[in-house]
Design an enzyme around this catalytic site. Structure first.
Site, PDB file in Angstrom:
ATOM      1  N   PHE A 153       0.802  -1.229   0.000  1.00 24.03           N
ATOM      2  CA  PHE A 153       0.000   0.000   0.000  1.00 24.03           C
ATOM      3  C   PHE A 153       0.831   1.273   0.000  1.00 24.03           C
ATOM      4  O   PHE A 153       0.491   2.243  -0.658  1.00 24.03           O
ATOM      5  CB  PHE A 153      -0.950   0.006   1.211  1.00 24.03           C
ATOM      6  CG  PHE A 153      -1.946  -1.111   1.151  1.00 24.03           C
ATOM      7  CD1 PHE A 153      -3.093  -0.980   0.393  1.00 24.03           C
ATOM      8  CD2 PHE A 153      -1.719  -2.312   1.811  1.00 24.03           C
ATOM      9  CE1 PHE A 153      -4.010  -2.013   0.288  1.00 24.03           C
ATOM     10  CE2 PHE A 153      -2.620  -3.353   1.716  1.00 24.03           C
ATOM     11  CZ  PHE A 153      -3.776  -3.201   0.960  1.00 24.03           C
ATOM     12  N   ASP A 222      -5.474 -11.399   1.324  1.00 23.97           N
ATOM     13  CA  ASP A 222      -5.305 -12.245   0.134  1.00 23.97           C
ATOM     14  C   ASP A 222      -5.466 -13.741   0.399  1.00 23.97           C
ATOM     15  O   ASP A 222      -5.547 -14.544  -0.534  1.00 23.97           O
ATOM     16  CB  ASP A 222      -3.947 -11.959  -0.535  1.00 23.97           C
ATOM     17  CG  ASP A 222      -2.764 -12.113   0.425  1.00 23.97           C
ATOM     18  OD1 ASP A 222      -2.798 -12.984   1.310  1.00 23.97           O
ATOM     19  OD2 ASP A 222      -1.785 -11.339   0.282  1.00 23.97           O
ATOM     20  N   HIS A 237      -7.948  -7.903   8.973  1.00 26.79           N
ATOM     21  CA  HIS A 237      -8.653  -7.013   8.042  1.00 26.79           C
ATOM     22  C   HIS A 237      -9.591  -7.770   7.119  1.00 26.79           C
ATOM     23  O   HIS A 237      -9.985  -7.259   6.077  1.00 26.79           O
ATOM     24  CB  HIS A 237      -7.640  -6.185   7.234  1.00 26.79           C
ATOM     25  CG  HIS A 237      -6.921  -5.171   8.083  1.00 26.79           C
ATOM     26  ND1 HIS A 237      -5.784  -4.506   7.679  1.00 26.79           N
ATOM     27  CD2 HIS A 237      -7.192  -4.699   9.329  1.00 26.79           C
ATOM     28  CE1 HIS A 237      -5.387  -3.673   8.643  1.00 26.79           C
ATOM     29  NE2 HIS A 237      -6.218  -3.782   9.653  1.00 26.79           N
ATOM     30  N   CYS A 266     -32.369  -8.437  -0.115  1.00 26.52           N
ATOM     31  CA  CYS A 266     -32.849  -7.069   0.137  1.00 26.52           C
ATOM     32  C   CYS A 266     -32.488  -6.084  -0.974  1.00 26.52           C
ATOM     33  O   CYS A 266     -32.815  -4.899  -0.879  1.00 26.52           O
ATOM     34  CB  CYS A 266     -32.305  -6.571   1.472  1.00 26.52           C
ATOM     35  SG  CYS A 266     -30.549  -6.209   1.406  1.00 26.52           S
ATOM     36  N   SER A 305       4.312  -1.548   7.302  1.00 25.68           N
ATOM     37  CA  SER A 305       4.820  -0.223   7.662  1.00 25.68           C
ATOM     38  C   SER A 305       4.408   0.137   9.092  1.00 25.68           C
ATOM     39  O   SER A 305       4.860   1.132   9.633  1.00 25.68           O
ATOM     40  CB  SER A 305       4.260   0.826   6.704  1.00 25.68           C
ATOM     41  OG  SER A 305       2.845   0.856   6.813  1.00 25.68           O
TER      42      SER A 305
HETATM   43  P1  OAD Z   1       2.173  -1.077   3.797  1.00 32.13           P
HETATM   44  O1  OAD Z   1       2.155  -0.937   2.320  1.00 32.13           O
HETATM   45  O2  OAD Z   1       1.790   0.107   4.598  1.00 32.13           O
HETATM   46  O3  OAD Z   1       3.609  -1.533   4.272  1.00 32.13           O
HETATM   47  C1  OAD Z   1       4.280  -2.594   3.643  1.00 32.13           C
HETATM   48  C2  OAD Z   1       5.695  -2.653   4.176  1.00 32.13           C
HETATM   49  O4  OAD Z   1       6.282  -3.833   3.670  1.00 32.13           O
HETATM   50  C3  OAD Z   1       6.577  -1.489   3.743  1.00 32.13           C
HETATM   51  O5  OAD Z   1       7.230  -0.968   4.898  1.00 32.13           O
HETATM   52  C4  OAD Z   1       7.595  -2.119   2.790  1.00 32.13           C
HETATM   53  O6  OAD Z   1       8.890  -1.578   2.962  1.00 32.13           O
HETATM   54  C5  OAD Z   1       7.587  -3.551   3.233  1.00 32.13           C
HETATM   55  N1  OAD Z   1       7.874  -4.519   2.144  1.00 32.13           N
HETATM   56  C6  OAD Z   1       7.490  -4.476   0.851  1.00 32.13           C
HETATM   57  N2  OAD Z   1       7.881  -5.591   0.215  1.00 32.13           N
HETATM   58  C7  OAD Z   1       8.541  -6.340   1.119  1.00 32.13           C
HETATM   59  C8  OAD Z   1       9.176  -7.600   1.086  1.00 32.13           C
HETATM   60  N3  OAD Z   1       9.233  -8.343  -0.032  1.00 32.13           N
HETATM   61  N4  OAD Z   1       9.735  -8.071   2.214  1.00 32.13           N
HETATM   62  C9  OAD Z   1       9.702  -7.347   3.361  1.00 32.13           C
HETATM   63  N5  OAD Z   1       9.116  -6.146   3.451  1.00 32.13           N
HETATM   64  C10 OAD Z   1       8.535  -5.644   2.362  1.00 32.13           C
HETATM   65  O7  OAD Z   1       1.254  -2.334   4.145  1.00 32.13           O
HETATM   66  P2  OAD Z   1       0.620  -2.736   5.568  1.00 32.13           P
HETATM   67  O8  OAD Z   1       1.481  -2.295   6.675  1.00 32.13           O
HETATM   68  O9  OAD Z   1       0.257  -4.153   5.477  1.00 32.13           O
HETATM   69  O10 OAD Z   1      -5.698  -1.998   5.349  1.00 32.13           O
HETATM   70  O11 OAD Z   1      -0.693  -1.859   5.548  1.00 32.13           O
HETATM   71  C11 OAD Z   1      -1.599  -1.992   6.595  1.00 32.13           C
HETATM   72  C12 OAD Z   1      -2.987  -1.794   6.102  1.00 32.13           C
HETATM   73  O12 OAD Z   1      -3.062  -0.569   5.360  1.00 32.13           O
HETATM   74  C13 OAD Z   1      -3.485  -2.831   5.105  1.00 32.13           C
HETATM   75  O13 OAD Z   1      -3.953  -3.998   5.715  1.00 32.13           O
HETATM   76  C14 OAD Z   1      -4.591  -2.101   4.424  1.00 32.13           C
HETATM   77  C15 OAD Z   1      -3.921  -0.768   4.217  1.00 32.13           C
HETATM   78  O14 OAD Z   1      -4.785   0.310   4.133  1.00 32.13           O
HETATM   79  C16 OAD Z   1      -6.928  -2.125   4.935  1.00 32.13           C
HETATM   80  O15 OAD Z   1      -7.207  -2.274   3.756  1.00 32.13           O
HETATM   81  C17 OAD Z   1      -7.934  -2.057   6.014  1.00 32.13           C
END
Ligand code: OAD
Length: 355
Positions: A153, A222, A237, A266, A305
């Site tokens: 994201f 996923d 989520h 509905c 993140s």
């Molecule tokens: P983010 O996109 O905020 O963070 C992903 C993190 O993974 C980043 O810090 C990248 O540096 C790291 N990253 C990317 N590829 C990687 C890899 N191959 N190995 C290790 N690290 C890697 O995603 P989330 O933290 O999951 O919510 O985001 C949290 C929530 O924000 C999601 O669940 C979603 C979004 O809005 C909802 O949809 C409710």
């Protein structure tokens, strides 16, 4: 046979030192003694402590059976302020565990390590923690799945770098701009058809089967942990693979959602069972995750993140060690015992070779 003493841990200043010495007396059995060169070290303790320590050393002749007891004797001094003079490589992790119980935060422990120890191999450290922990939880985010070809994201090419989430992934979008909401989720659902779990997902599933980890808590929708074989998965989520009516809650199916149908009961709008911006987290996975994490001796956070509340609070409810594997720094890095920079799959493969 003569007892052969060796240095286990020694700290000091120019004028004196404190040391713990150890001798092997059986296959896995050691004895320890504490000794001090007190010429200047009295400055580091008060007089009452000095008297107590003198009687303690007299009463047990200075030989103890555990390293922890040896440190208890050394605790009479403010030894953490002294410079590390020597540390036995065989005992580094045990000593860090002991120190971690004496400092107030992982940040303080890391500061001590950075001041005193050469840079260490965090992959083997993690493998060792995994081998020793009885209750380990893995906490994942979108970075866990990027090696499967699914964008995250907030990285450079992440979803939210190009689209404002409120316009496509919120209750507001669902209610007021359903075509855009529908298009966005249809695209994500169809995009998943081209992707499958990678080696990292499979390693976590294998670790669960071998009782190396207990469960996976994920922010991902996923379903790749389950598809790779993980049984105990808490999806904070929700899941993009199941559907319901937004108005009456009746279960629906992928075909009806992708076919842009309405609820058969509905006439309401259909949606995937994911948490949208503006909605609370489903209580069951949250409660299960909280219960598991609060008992955890080790939590491994992978590919997130840690910017999204409240999920980002969960890893820090652990009573034990917390380690992060992430490509980039996170705003919470300071709170971890250590961080491993790298790709989830690659790092997990390296760790799995050591356990
Ligand atoms: P983010 O996109 O905020 O963070 C992903 C993190 O993974 C980043 O810090 C990248 O540096 C790291 N990253 C990317 N590829 C990687 C890899 N191959 N190995 C290790 N690290 C890697 O995603 P989330 O933290 O999951 O919510 O985001 C949290 C929530 O924000 C999601 O669940 C979603 C979004 O809005 C909802 O949809 C409710």
């Amino acid at each position: 046979m003569d007892t052969k003493w060796e240095v286990i841990f020694e700290v000091g200043t120019e004028g004196g030192s404190l040391g713990i010495y150890g001798a092997r007396v059986g296959k896995d059995k050691w004895i320890f003694s504490f000794s001090r060169d007190e010429s200047t070290l009295m400055d580091f303790m008060d007089n009452d402590d000095a008297r107590d320590l003198a009687s303690l050393l007299r009463s047990n002749s200075g030989i103890v059976e555990t390293l922890e007891e040896a440190f208890l004797m050394m605790d009479r001094y403010q030894w953490s302020k002294l410079r590390l003079l020597d540390i036995n490589p065989h005992f580094v992790e045990e000593i860090l565990d002991i120190i971690s119980r004496r400092v107030t935060s992982p940040k303080e422990l890391r500061a001590w390590e950075n001041r005193n120890l050469p840079k260490r191999d965090n992959i083997s450290r993690l493998a060792r923690l995994l081998r020793e922990s009885y209750h380990t939880i893995v906490f994942t985010g979108a970075g866990m799945s990027t090696e499967s070809g699914i964008p995250d994201f907030r990285s450079k090419d992440g979803w939210w770098k190009n689209i404002d989430p409120r316009t496509v992934a919120s209750t507001e979008a669902l209610n007021n701009n359903y075509p855009l909401f529908h298009e966005f989720y249809s695209m994500r659902i169809k995009g998943l058809e081209q992707c499958k779990p990678h080696i990292g997902h499979r390693i976590l599933a294998d670790w669960e089967k071998r009782d190396i980890i207990h469960s996976v808590v994920t922010q991902n929708v996923d379903g790749f942990h389950g598809a790779a074989g993980s049984m105990n998965v808490h999806e904070l989520h929700g899941s993009i693979h199941s559907f319901r009516c937004h108005s009456c809650g009746k279960a629906s199916c992928r075909e009806d959602f992708l076919g842009n149908k309405v609820c058969s009961v509905c006439g309401g709008k259909l949606r995937p069972n994911v948490v949208l911006f503006g909605e609370g987290l489903p209580p069951r996975p949250w409660n299960d995750a909280e219960k598991g994490i609060s008992r955890a001796e080790l939590v491994i956070v992978i590919g997130t993140s840690l910017e999204v509340y409240p999920a980002n609070m969960l890893p820090f409810m652990a009573k034990g060690k917390i380690v992060v594997i992430n490509k980039d720094e996170t705003p919470m890095d300071d709170k971890f015992h250590f961080a491993i920079r790298g790709s989830a799959g690659e790092v997990l493969e390296k760790v799995s070779k050591l356990i």
